[in-house]
Design a protein around this motif. Structure first.
Motif, mmCIF file in Angstrom:
data_model
loop_
_atom_site.group_PDB
_atom_site.id
_atom_site.type_symbol
_atom_site.label_atom_id
_atom_site.label_comp_id
_atom_site.label_asym_id
_atom_site.label_seq_id
_atom_site.Cartn_x
_atom_site.Cartn_y
_atom_site.Cartn_z
ATOM 1 N N TRP A 186 37.562 74.877 23.292
ATOM 2 C CA TRP A 186 37.807 73.600 23.121
ATOM 3 C C TRP A 186 38.660 73.347 21.895
ATOM 4 O O TRP A 186 38.413 73.975 20.945
ATOM 5 C CB TRP A 186 36.377 72.953 22.894
ATOM 6 C CG TRP A 186 35.424 73.122 24.257
ATOM 7 C CD1 TRP A 186 35.201 72.528 25.286
ATOM 8 C CD2 TRP A 186 34.578 74.284 24.179
ATOM 9 N NE1 TRP A 186 34.630 73.219 26.147
ATOM 10 C CE2 TRP A 186 33.728 74.115 25.664
ATOM 11 C CE3 TRP A 186 34.045 75.262 23.037
ATOM 12 C CZ2 TRP A 186 33.189 75.111 26.040
ATOM 13 C CZ3 TRP A 186 33.301 76.175 23.929
ATOM 14 C CH2 TRP A 186 32.455 75.974 25.025
ATOM 15 N N LYS A 187 39.449 72.254 21.996
ATOM 16 C CA LYS A 187 40.498 71.978 21.110
ATOM 17 C C LYS A 187 40.152 70.541 20.845
ATOM 18 O O LYS A 187 39.993 69.553 21.374
ATOM 19 C CB LYS A 187 41.635 72.016 21.859
ATOM 20 C CG LYS A 187 42.871 71.506 21.036
ATOM 21 C CD LYS A 187 44.341 71.745 21.511
ATOM 22 C CE LYS A 187 44.627 70.744 22.913
ATOM 23 N NZ LYS A 187 45.860 71.058 23.625
ATOM 24 N N LYS A 188 40.345 70.379 19.356
ATOM 25 C CA LYS A 188 40.288 68.880 18.625
ATOM 26 C C LYS A 188 41.487 68.798 18.004
ATOM 27 O O LYS A 188 41.953 69.739 17.154
ATOM 28 C CB LYS A 188 38.968 68.697 17.738
ATOM 29 C CG LYS A 188 38.849 67.742 16.935
ATOM 30 C CD LYS A 188 37.494 67.591 16.300
ATOM 31 C CE LYS A 188 37.433 68.527 15.189
ATOM 32 N NZ LYS A 188 36.176 68.060 14.193
ATOM 33 N N GLU A 189 42.154 67.741 18.226
ATOM 34 C CA GLU A 189 43.209 67.264 17.195
ATOM 35 C C GLU A 189 42.819 66.473 16.205
ATOM 36 O O GLU A 189 42.201 65.595 16.201
ATOM 37 C CB GLU A 189 44.190 66.319 18.220
ATOM 38 C CG GLU A 189 44.954 67.327 19.393
ATOM 39 C CD GLU A 189 45.887 66.534 19.960
ATOM 40 O OE1 GLU A 189 46.797 67.113 20.783
ATOM 41 O OE2 GLU A 189 45.788 65.132 20.227
ATOM 42 N N TYR B 70 39.933 74.682 16.899
ATOM 43 C CA TYR B 70 39.476 75.306 18.227
ATOM 44 C C TYR B 70 38.221 75.782 18.008
ATOM 45 O O TYR B 70 37.689 76.355 16.988
ATOM 46 C CB TYR B 70 40.389 76.529 18.600
ATOM 47 C CG TYR B 70 41.538 75.939 19.375
ATOM 48 C CD1 TYR B 70 41.883 75.684 20.529
ATOM 49 C CD2 TYR B 70 42.752 75.921 18.292
ATOM 50 C CE1 TYR B 70 42.894 75.185 21.199
ATOM 51 C CE2 TYR B 70 44.146 75.503 19.084
ATOM 52 C CZ TYR B 70 43.983 75.171 20.338
ATOM 53 O OH TYR B 70 45.351 74.763 20.906
ATOM 54 N N THR C 188 40.053 61.791 14.787
ATOM 55 C CA THR C 188 40.239 63.079 15.485
ATOM 56 C C THR C 188 39.973 62.769 17.083
ATOM 57 O O THR C 188 39.389 61.784 17.423
ATOM 58 C CB THR C 188 39.007 64.103 15.066
ATOM 59 O OG1 THR C 188 37.892 63.581 15.296
ATOM 60 C CG2 THR C 188 39.201 64.515 13.632
ATOM 61 N N TRP D 180 38.773 65.244 20.639
ATOM 62 C CA TRP D 180 38.758 66.472 21.338
ATOM 63 C C TRP D 180 39.509 66.186 22.644
ATOM 64 O O TRP D 180 39.353 65.256 23.385
ATOM 65 C CB TRP D 180 37.148 66.858 21.830
ATOM 66 C CG TRP D 180 36.060 67.108 20.692
ATOM 67 C CD1 TRP D 180 35.561 66.174 19.809
ATOM 68 C CD2 TRP D 180 36.150 68.270 20.116
ATOM 69 N NE1 TRP D 180 34.826 66.987 18.770
ATOM 70 C CE2 TRP D 180 35.125 68.152 18.911
ATOM 71 C CE3 TRP D 180 36.924 69.653 20.485
ATOM 72 C CZ2 TRP D 180 35.028 69.335 18.336
ATOM 73 C CZ3 TRP D 180 36.436 70.639 19.819
ATOM 74 C CH2 TRP D 180 35.684 70.763 18.843
ATOM 75 N N LYS D 181 40.212 67.257 23.049
ATOM 76 C CA LYS D 181 41.271 67.238 23.949
ATOM 77 C C LYS D 181 40.948 68.009 25.314
ATOM 78 O O LYS D 181 40.087 69.097 25.225
ATOM 79 C CB LYS D 181 42.587 67.790 23.762
ATOM 80 C CG LYS D 181 43.060 67.021 22.195
ATOM 81 C CD LYS D 181 43.139 65.705 22.380
ATOM 82 C CE LYS D 181 44.077 65.204 23.287
ATOM 83 N NZ LYS D 181 44.332 63.535 23.355
#
Length: 146
Positions: free
Chosen positions: A122-125, A49, A132, A134-135
């Protein structure tokens, strides 16, 4: 007094609950958002995040005020984690205390939906193959509908 924080540290559900506890309240509702190990058929290793912390905290305090405007609640606490959040660990904990359960349950649901829609975090998986993504939250106010 309400409490908001954005931190790189692990979040304690017990400590968050204590922030809102009151002898005049018969209910504390808690939402804990955790990292799951999968998304859309892919194995997720962790989330990362990022946040614009001053604006995130400002927006979180605005949500606290909106909750007080809509429901009879005593206190609200929201803590969002940034940086690396491994599977099964909490990304966010929200606690709301109120004299009766209905208000705190409704308020905590409103809180998580609104945080996801308006707070600049912001969230990255990160997946098993190290790819990866970004969601975007479907609730996010700054995204265009598909």
């Amino acid at each position: 007094m309400d409490y908001v924080e954005v931190t790189e540290d692990q979040i304690s559900t017990d400590q968050t609950t204590k922030l809102v506890s009151s002898p005049s309240c018969g209910a504390i509702s808690v939402f804990i958002g955790t990292t799951r190990d999968n998304f859309d058929g892919k194995k997720v290793l962790r989330l990362e995040y990022e946040a614009y912390i001053p604006m995130a905290k400002k927006k979180m305090m605005e949500i606290c005020q909106q909750i007080h405007d809509k429901w009879t609640v005593h206190k609200v606490a929201m803590i969002h984690r940034i940086g690396v959040v491994p599977v099964e660990e909490a990304s966010i904990v929200i606690a709301v205390s109120s004299p009766h359960r209905k208000e705190s349950l409704e308020a905590v649901s409103y809180a998580i939906d609104t945080v996801k829609a308006v707070v600049p975090i912001w969230k990255k998986e990160i997946y098993e193959d190290e790819s990866t993504a970004w969601k975007e939250n479907k609730e996010c106010a700054w995204t265009e509908p598909s």
